[in-house]
Design a protein around this motif. Sequence first.
Motif, short mmCIF file in Angstrom:
data_model
loop_
_atom_site.label_atom_id
_atom_site.label_comp_id
_atom_site.label_asym_id
_atom_site.label_seq_id
_atom_site.Cartn_x
_atom_site.Cartn_y
_atom_site.Cartn_z
N ARG A 10 0.92 -1.61 0.19
CA ARG A 10 0.78 0.31 -0.04
C ARG A 10 1.18 1.67 -0.21
O ARG A 10 2.07 1.60 0.83
CB ARG A 10 -1.04 0.12 1.57
N TYR A 11 0.12 1.93 -0.58
CA TYR A 11 1.11 3.69 -1.02
C TYR A 11 0.50 4.56 -0.37
O TYR A 11 -1.21 4.55 -0.63
CB TYR A 11 1.60 3.96 -2.44
N THR A 12 0.81 5.91 0.58
CA THR A 12 -0.48 6.72 1.14
C THR A 12 0.52 7.58 1.28
O THR A 12 1.50 7.69 1.68
CB THR A 12 -0.74 6.23 2.66
N ASP A 13 0.32 8.72 0.97
CA ASP A 13 0.72 10.52 0.82
C ASP A 13 -0.94 11.12 0.78
O ASP A 13 -1.38 10.87 1.50
CB ASP A 13 1.45 10.79 -0.22
N ARG A 14 -0.12 12.72 1.35
CA ARG A 14 -1.59 13.62 1.99
C ARG A 14 -2.22 13.62 0.45
O ARG A 14 -3.40 13.99 0.80
CB ARG A 14 -0.81 14.85 1.32
N HIS A 15 -1.83 12.56 -1.03
CA HIS A 15 -3.16 12.90 -1.56
C HIS A 15 -4.11 11.65 -1.42
O HIS A 15 -5.20 11.55 -1.78
CB HIS A 15 -2.52 12.37 -3.47
N GLY A 16 -4.02 10.87 -0.74
CA GLY A 16 -4.87 9.16 -0.21
C GLY A 16 -3.74 7.82 0.01
O GLY A 16 -2.40 8.45 -0.37
N SER A 17 -4.54 7.20 -1.03
CA SER A 17 -3.57 6.16 -0.15
C SER A 17 -4.01 4.92 -1.55
O SER A 17 -6.07 5.19 -1.91
CB SER A 17 -4.51 5.28 1.67
N GLU A 18 -3.30 3.73 -1.85
CA GLU A 18 -4.15 2.55 -2.58
C GLU A 18 -2.78 1.61 -2.75
O GLU A 18 -2.56 1.45 -2.12
CB GLU A 18 -3.80 2.88 -4.20
N GLU A 19 -3.93 0.44 -2.66
CA GLU A 19 -3.20 -0.85 -2.60
C GLU A 19 -1.98 -0.69 -4.46
O GLU A 19 -2.62 -0.39 -5.13
CB GLU A 19 -4.33 -2.43 -2.92
N ILE A 20 -1.39 -1.64 -4.11
CA ILE A 20 -0.17 -1.11 -4.97
C ILE A 20 0.49 -2.89 -4.69
O ILE A 20 0.26 -3.48 -4.01
CB ILE A 20 1.13 -0.32 -5.25
N VAL A 21 1.41 -3.46 -5.65
CA VAL A 21 1.87 -4.49 -5.87
C VAL A 21 3.59 -3.96 -6.21
O VAL A 21 3.91 -3.84 -7.15
CB VAL A 21 1.74 -5.35 -6.62
N PHE A 22 4.87 -4.89 -5.25
CA PHE A 22 6.35 -4.43 -5.21
C PHE A 22 6.41 -5.78 -5.69
O PHE A 22 5.71 -7.04 -5.27
CB PHE A 22 6.79 -4.51 -4.23
N GLU A 23 7.64 -5.80 -6.77
CA GLU A 23 8.20 -6.78 -7.72
C GLU A 23 9.72 -6.56 -7.28
O GLU A 23 9.60 -5.73 -7.36
CB GLU A 23 8.17 -6.80 -8.80
N SER A 24 10.27 -7.57 -6.74
CA SER A 24 11.00 -7.96 -6.22
C SER A 24 12.66 -9.31 -6.94
O SER A 24 11.60 -10.06 -6.55
CB SER A 24 12.12 -7.85 -4.54
N ASP A 25 14.00 -9.15 -6.99
CA ASP A 25 14.07 -10.18 -7.94
C ASP A 25 15.15 -10.42 -6.06
O ASP A 25 16.06 -11.93 -6.31
CB ASP A 25 15.08 -9.70 -8.14
N GLY A 26 15.16 -9.80 -4.75
CA GLY A 26 16.00 -10.36 -4.01
C GLY A 26 16.75 -9.99 -4.05
O GLY A 26 17.66 -10.83 -2.71
N ARG A 27 17.35 -9.16 -4.68
CA ARG A 27 19.15 -8.93 -5.14
C ARG A 27 19.07 -6.86 -4.44
O ARG A 27 18.84 -6.78 -3.53
CB ARG A 27 19.70 -9.22 -5.90
N GLU A 28 18.67 -6.79 -5.73
CA GLU A 28 19.03 -4.76 -6.10
C GLU A 28 17.94 -4.53 -6.46
O GLU A 28 17.82 -3.78 -7.56
CB GLU A 28 20.24 -4.42 -6.09
#
Length: 224
Positions: A10-28
């Motif tokens: 989830r991403y939240t800031d002064r404009h609001g909040s929304e569900e998101i998805v992070f993708e990661s390779d486990g490294r960098e």
Amino acid sequence: MTGLSRWPGRYTDRHGSEEIVFESDGRELIRTTIRGVRFEGETMDTLGALTGEPPEQAFTFAEGDLWSCLLEWGLTMPVEVSGQGERIATVHGALQLWYPDQAENLTVTLRLDGYEFRATHPDFEDALHEIGRELPRAVRLKACIACAWSDYHPVGHGMMTGLACFRGAKDVYRRCDGKKGPNGILTIWPRHTEFVQETWICDQFEHRTSDRGYRGPFPFRGWN
């Protein structure tokens, strides 16, 4: 360690909040899309926009990185329970990034069997050390932070991903006896295989012992 993992978030800031998805390779590599804008970085506090210049009124940036927001994400982590084998715990990360003072506040929560173990620190290393100390003695984390073949550089590291894996140079790393000298971490550092995230794991994982490498045991329980 191949392919990408997907972490619900989830991403939240002064404009609001929304569900998101992070993708990661486990490294960098960490990627996500927020309000139609693609972001990428080596760590959660270095996410920069890939699709040109996004509208300034939609986000806050500090030297090209996303700030003034709350990033949350969840993942799973195996743990070993004495006499019961491997279990799966859930890990929740919450990173607050404040601008213009550029202050970071990372909270990591591990949940297992209805119990919560929580720590707030500047980085994953310290947070997972605290959680590891809070766990019952019969429970041990199974992740790169707790692996026999991983270590940090003496000059320090960022909030995540600065963990060097020496699985390709095990014989050399076994002889590591401190910071300097022929077997010191500074001497053998160029032999590391790659950098990994603290919460990752591969098929060569071995539990860390008290006499291994430069950084010592996991979890660190203080000086006696």
